[in-house]
Motif scaffolding. Structure first.
Motif, mmCIF file in Angstrom:
data_model
loop_
_atom_site.group_PDB
_atom_site.id
_atom_site.type_symbol
_atom_site.label_atom_id
_atom_site.label_comp_id
_atom_site.label_asym_id
_atom_site.label_seq_id
_atom_site.Cartn_x
_atom_site.Cartn_y
_atom_site.Cartn_z
ATOM 1 N N ARG A 51 47.494 29.092 37.030
ATOM 2 C CA ARG A 51 48.187 27.697 37.162
ATOM 3 C C ARG A 51 46.905 26.808 37.687
ATOM 4 O O ARG A 51 47.470 26.084 38.394
ATOM 5 N N GLY A 52 46.013 26.922 37.014
ATOM 6 C CA GLY A 52 44.927 25.812 37.228
ATOM 7 C C GLY A 52 43.900 25.868 38.413
ATOM 8 O O GLY A 52 42.977 25.140 38.640
ATOM 9 N N ARG A 53 44.485 26.869 39.386
ATOM 10 C CA ARG A 53 43.694 27.044 40.596
ATOM 11 C C ARG A 53 43.021 28.321 40.669
ATOM 12 O O ARG A 53 43.389 29.320 40.053
ATOM 13 N N ILE A 54 41.924 28.382 41.419
ATOM 14 C CA ILE A 54 41.062 29.489 41.921
ATOM 15 C C ILE A 54 41.839 30.056 43.136
ATOM 16 O O ILE A 54 42.047 29.657 44.179
ATOM 17 N N ILE A 55 42.579 31.457 42.577
ATOM 18 C CA ILE A 55 43.212 31.863 43.807
ATOM 19 C C ILE A 55 42.985 33.008 44.502
ATOM 20 O O ILE A 55 43.124 33.380 45.545
ATOM 21 N N GLU A 56 41.524 33.721 43.940
ATOM 22 C CA GLU A 56 40.800 34.746 44.656
ATOM 23 C C GLU A 56 39.525 34.480 44.153
ATOM 24 O O GLU A 56 39.085 34.500 42.952
ATOM 25 N N ALA A 57 38.410 34.728 44.856
ATOM 26 C CA ALA A 57 36.945 34.781 44.799
ATOM 27 C C ALA A 57 36.466 35.736 45.526
ATOM 28 O O ALA A 57 36.429 35.914 46.641
ATOM 29 N N ARG A 84 33.265 39.591 45.294
ATOM 30 C CA ARG A 84 32.429 40.498 44.808
ATOM 31 C C ARG A 84 33.446 41.100 43.936
ATOM 32 O O ARG A 84 34.537 41.385 44.275
ATOM 33 N N THR A 85 32.632 41.513 42.844
ATOM 34 C CA THR A 85 33.475 42.082 41.901
ATOM 35 C C THR A 85 34.078 43.450 42.523
ATOM 36 O O THR A 85 35.240 43.860 42.154
ATOM 37 N N ALA A 86 33.360 44.359 43.086
ATOM 38 C CA ALA A 86 33.656 45.684 43.584
ATOM 39 C C ALA A 86 35.017 45.424 44.435
ATOM 40 O O ALA A 86 36.135 45.896 44.665
ATOM 41 N N ASP A 87 34.957 44.677 45.481
ATOM 42 C CA ASP A 87 35.821 44.029 46.568
ATOM 43 C C ASP A 87 37.081 43.531 45.717
ATOM 44 O O ASP A 87 38.177 44.014 46.156
ATOM 45 N N PHE A 88 36.948 42.769 44.704
ATOM 46 C CA PHE A 88 38.189 42.148 44.137
ATOM 47 C C PHE A 88 39.046 43.473 43.544
ATOM 48 O O PHE A 88 40.037 43.420 43.600
ATOM 49 N N PHE A 89 38.336 44.448 42.885
ATOM 50 C CA PHE A 89 39.173 45.451 42.276
ATOM 51 C C PHE A 89 39.405 46.605 43.099
ATOM 52 O O PHE A 89 40.799 46.992 43.007
ATOM 53 N N ASP A 90 38.863 46.610 44.175
ATOM 54 C CA ASP A 90 39.018 47.886 45.128
ATOM 55 C C ASP A 90 40.088 47.138 46.446
ATOM 56 O O ASP A 90 41.067 47.872 46.747
ATOM 57 N N ARG A 91 39.761 45.871 46.683
ATOM 58 C CA ARG A 91 40.526 45.338 47.891
ATOM 59 C C ARG A 91 41.018 43.905 47.624
ATOM 60 O O ARG A 91 40.548 43.059 48.400
ATOM 61 N N PRO A 92 41.848 43.644 46.693
ATOM 62 C CA PRO A 92 42.169 42.376 46.385
ATOM 63 C C PRO A 92 43.285 41.684 47.642
ATOM 64 O O PRO A 92 44.023 42.393 48.277
ATOM 65 N N ASN A 93 42.915 40.520 48.042
ATOM 66 C CA ASN A 93 43.446 40.033 48.940
ATOM 67 C C ASN A 93 44.876 39.290 48.712
ATOM 68 O O ASN A 93 45.859 39.687 49.353
ATOM 69 N N THR A 94 45.167 38.628 47.457
ATOM 70 C CA THR A 94 46.364 38.115 47.278
ATOM 71 C C THR A 94 47.435 38.881 46.525
ATOM 72 O O THR A 94 46.860 40.039 45.867
#
Lengths: 235, 247
Positions: B216-222, B224-234
């Protein structure tokens, strides 16, 4: 008055013999109308392209005006050019009235709006597709115009063809500024008008047949060119 | 050659955006407070349709003016002169009505190359893209995959410092996708910063070091690629990484 059958027969004999008078008339017609297309293209294509890519106050009014002028009556154009070129007119000192040059000026005025309006439509469509890519290439406004005109070259030929068709077929403008002077400013359409009035249907019909044949030939040529271009997928 | 693009004074990176905002009829299309592209070789931007991914990279590439906020190319406002260094591959790349090689030559000449250099560089670019065989074919006659590779070769021939890619493999078959990914990898290896908008999570994993998730127009998570897929925050990132459909 001759019967139609006689007139047709005589017309074909005239075409077959292709005598000097007939040749001169056909040649002058082509010379005048092709020159008019060249002049109108030099003015109309960049004008159309400019209107297609630019946004400024009054642009819509100009586009509407040019589109409306596509239907300009030839006699009105003839009258305006006559007034300009007559001895008391602004361009009187040039002594151009009743010359082929005057006829070229009149036909150019007549078909410039046609070429400009059709070019604007073509270029505007093309620009929708191209403008982001051209921005990425960092093109200046002038470079955009040149690129779009070149990319639309095959579609723009149709615009030139429409202009040529209008010019070669019109009689109102050339008869006023040319005067239909034998061996000087007599073209196919003015001769047809004159000879019909005189009852000399054979010559009128013969010229009519040549006129229609030229129109078909020019159209075929452009279609053939487009076809070749499309097969090579440049169009 | 394109030496001047490498001089520090004319460098266009890092490319950054600050307080970017674009709204249309009350709907927020883009709302990004701070974004910088400079360090990582490949960044993937993920998110559903209408998340603002394309709008973000078009804004950063100078194609779209934000309603509010600033875009900066190495501290200066985007200028036409710099477009060569900030490259972009549009979602539907426009190929001109000329041969494949003429398309590349045109772009190089536009960027200031002489005819001879442009021809040599264009042949080199097609060679690297594996397109030498179709150099003289009209660009409009190429297959979808070849068209995309040609557009990519043309963008890379300009030696951009940063290249924005808008779903470059969206409608390609696996073989063509592989060729494009190889070109992306090769470009990244020689130091081109790549920003890749994609719907393909596997592609993001394969190619990127950093991932941005937009919604929806915003960056909600940013991250490292590995972290994003393994330990997503939101929760949205968790759902997205798990392959659920984000609405």
């Amino acid at each position: 008055m001759q019967s139609f059958a006689d007139a047709f027969g005589e017309a074909f004999r005239l075409i077959a013999s292709f005598d000097a008078d007939l040749r001169a008339i056909v040649f002058l017609s082509l010379q005048v109308s092709l020159s008019a297309v060249i002049v109108a293209a030099i003015i109309g294509l960049p004008l159309g392209a400019f209107l297609a890519v630019s946004r400024f106050p009054g642009r819509t009014a100009i586009v509407v005006a040019i589109t409306a002028l596509m239907g300009l009556p030839p006699v009105v154009v003839g009258l305006i050019v006559y007034l300009l070129l007559s001895n008391s007119g602004a361009l009187g000192p040039l002594q151009l009235l009743y010359t082929p040059t005057a006829m070229i000026i009149a036909q150019s005025l007549l078909i410039t709006p046609i070429i400009a309006a059709l070019a604007r439509q073509t270029i505007e469509d093309l620009n929708d597709e191209y403008h982001q890519q051209m921005t990425l290439f960092g093109l200046t406004s002038g470079q955009r115009l040149v690129t779009l005109l070149w990319e639309g070259r095959f579609s723009l030929m149709t615009a030139l063809l429409a202009g040529f068709g209008r010019a070669i077929a019109e009689v109102g403008a050339v008869i006023i500024v040319g005067g239909n002077i034998n061996h000087v400013t007599r073209v196919m359409t003015t001769t047809i008008a004159l000879e019909t009035a005189k009852g000399n249907l054979a010559l009128a019909l013969g010229l009519g047949i040549i006129l229609v044949s030229i129109a078909i030939a020019v159209n075929s040529l452009v279609f053939a060119l487009r076809g070749t271009a499309e097969r090579a997928a440049y169009a | 050659m394109l030496d001047r693009t490498n001089t520090k004074a004319l460098s266009a990176t890092p490319v950054s955006g600050h307080n970017l905002k674009i709204e249309r009829s009350g709907r927020l299309l883009l709302g990004v407070e701070q974004i910088v592209f400079g360090g990582d070789a490949v960044t993937a931007i993920l998110g559903p349709n209408g998340a603002g991914k394309s709008m973000l990279i078009k804004t950063l590439a100078g194609l779209q003016k934000p309603d509010r906020g600033d875009v900066s190319w190495n501290g200066s406002t985007p200028s036409r002169d710099g477009y060569r260094k900030v490259g972009m591959l549009l979602q539907h790349p426009v190929l001109f009505r000329r041969s494949a090689i003429a398309n590349v030559i045109y772009a190089l000449k536009q960027a200031g190359q002489g005819t001879r250099d442009a021809q040599a560089l264009a042949h080199e670019a097609l060679d690297q893209a594996g397109l030498s065989a179709i150099a003289d074919t009209s660009a409009r006659l190429l297959s979808g995959g070849e068209k995309q590779r040609l557009a990519m070769a043309r963008a890379l021939a300009l030696k951009p410092e940063i290249l924005f890619l808008d779903e470059p493999t969206a409608s390609l078959d696996p073989a063509s996708t592989l060729r494009i990914e190889e070109m992306i990898g090769a470009a990244a290896k020689v130091g081109t910063i790549i920003v890749l908008v994609t719907h393909d999570m596997a592609q993001a994993r394969r190619l990127s070091e950093r991932v941005l998730l937009m919604h929806r127009g915003r960056i909600i998570e940013a991250g490292r690629t590995a972290d994003f897929f393994d330990r997503p925050n939101t929760p949205e990132a968790r759902a997205f990484a798990a392959g659920e459909i984000l609405l």
